[in-house]
Motif scaffolding. Sequence first.
Motif, PDB file in Angstrom:
ATOM      1  N   GLN A  90      77.280  23.195  36.931  1.00 59.06           N
ATOM      2  CA  GLN A  90      76.734  22.805  38.235  1.00 59.06           C
ATOM      3  C   GLN A  90      75.227  22.995  38.288  1.00 59.06           C
ATOM      4  O   GLN A  90      74.484  22.120  38.761  1.00 59.06           O
ATOM      5  N   LEU A  91      74.770  24.154  37.832  1.00 61.22           N
ATOM      6  CA  LEU A  91      73.334  24.442  37.886  1.00 61.22           C
ATOM      7  C   LEU A  91      72.540  23.467  37.021  1.00 61.22           C
ATOM      8  O   LEU A  91      71.459  23.004  37.409  1.00 61.22           O
ATOM      9  N   ALA A 150      72.471  20.171  38.899  1.00 62.10           N
ATOM     10  CA  ALA A 150      71.571  20.238  40.049  1.00 62.10           C
ATOM     11  C   ALA A 150      70.114  20.187  39.602  1.00 62.10           C
ATOM     12  O   ALA A 150      69.271  19.542  40.234  1.00 62.10           O
ATOM     13  N   GLY A 151      69.828  20.878  38.485  1.00 67.79           N
ATOM     14  CA  GLY A 151      68.463  20.838  37.972  1.00 67.79           C
ATOM     15  C   GLY A 151      68.064  19.461  37.472  1.00 67.79           C
ATOM     16  O   GLY A 151      66.965  18.985  37.730  1.00 67.79           O
ATOM     17  N   GLY A 198      67.984  17.018  40.481  1.00 64.09           N
ATOM     18  CA  GLY A 198      67.137  17.453  41.580  1.00 64.09           C
ATOM     19  C   GLY A 198      65.657  17.333  41.302  1.00 64.09           C
ATOM     20  O   GLY A 198      64.848  17.487  42.213  1.00 64.09           O
ATOM     21  N   VAL A 218      74.976  14.166  46.985  1.00 59.29           N
ATOM     22  CA  VAL A 218      75.653  15.358  46.476  1.00 59.29           C
ATOM     23  C   VAL A 218      75.254  16.607  47.254  1.00 59.29           C
ATOM     24  O   VAL A 218      74.074  16.833  47.531  1.00 59.29           O
ATOM     25  N   THR A 219      76.240  17.427  47.589  1.00 63.11           N
ATOM     26  CA  THR A 219      76.023  18.773  48.099  1.00 63.11           C
ATOM     27  C   THR A 219      76.551  19.753  47.064  1.00 63.11           C
ATOM     28  O   THR A 219      77.693  19.645  46.621  1.00 63.11           O
ATOM     29  N   TRP A 220      75.723  20.711  46.678  1.00 64.85           N
ATOM     30  CA  TRP A 220      76.137  21.733  45.721  1.00 64.85           C
ATOM     31  C   TRP A 220      76.573  22.961  46.514  1.00 64.85           C
ATOM     32  O   TRP A 220      75.826  23.457  47.350  1.00 64.85           O
TER      33      TRP A 220
END
Length: 273
Positions: free
Chosen positions: A13-14, A17-18, A21, A32-34
């Motif tokens: 996930q991280l 997201a990186g 993002g 997307v919502t993390w």
Amino acid sequence: RGAVDMKSGVAVQLALAGRFGRADGPTPVHDVTWVFYDHEEVSSDLSGLARVARQAPDLLEGDFAVLLEPTDGVVEGGCNGTCRYRVTFPGVAAHSGRAWRGDNAIHKLAPVLTALAAYEPATVTVEGLEYREGLHAIRVAGGVAGNVIPDEASVDLNYRFAPDKTLDQAHAHVRAVLEGAGVDWDAQVRIDDASPAARPGLDRPAAAAFVAAVGGEPQPKYGWTDVARFSQLGVPAVNFGPGDALLAHTDDEHVPREAVHACLAALAAWLAG
């Protein structure tokens, strides 16, 4: 500890997201919502996701959810429900040298333990996936000293049930088993925790598109996961993450690096369209 369940999923996930993002990174085809939260493995009233649902439900609005639970890189649909019960037996205390003056509460556990040992769990097909159930004793307690007949004893049970049942139907099933062993449900049984199951829902458009994107043959999720909580919120959800769930909570818990990268690549391709 925790590499399978579920530090490697959080790492994926991280990384996603990186990647998605960054200002100079790819643009995801989905909004997307993390979500990161604590207390997933304990009583449902302590769940961090439940806390978010109560205090900021708008954050969890969506068309589809993916939980990075360990699935060995294949989609696992739905999940079994889980309930925990405590069955308590009263007795009469006495000195063990004069045992006939007492009533041994521990001995009263025998019919329930015998019924559980003989219990044959069902395998239930739901929307093409086979879910294995289970009803087991998970803890026993009783006794105060080496020379005292115990005046109370208890046994804790865990029922894992397929998503063809509601919570009320799960309770009714366990009640029938216990009453068959001579237990007074109203007087002796306490429900300590209850979390509903979730149907697979893989025919929903968003879920079907996800399965097509990441590939593989969908399997059932035997354990309970927060797909059930998203299902209650009206958001279809699946489990998909790196790691073999059979290694979770074991002394040699580990995830091969290749499994983490394969999951990351599959999810990145899905998000990129």
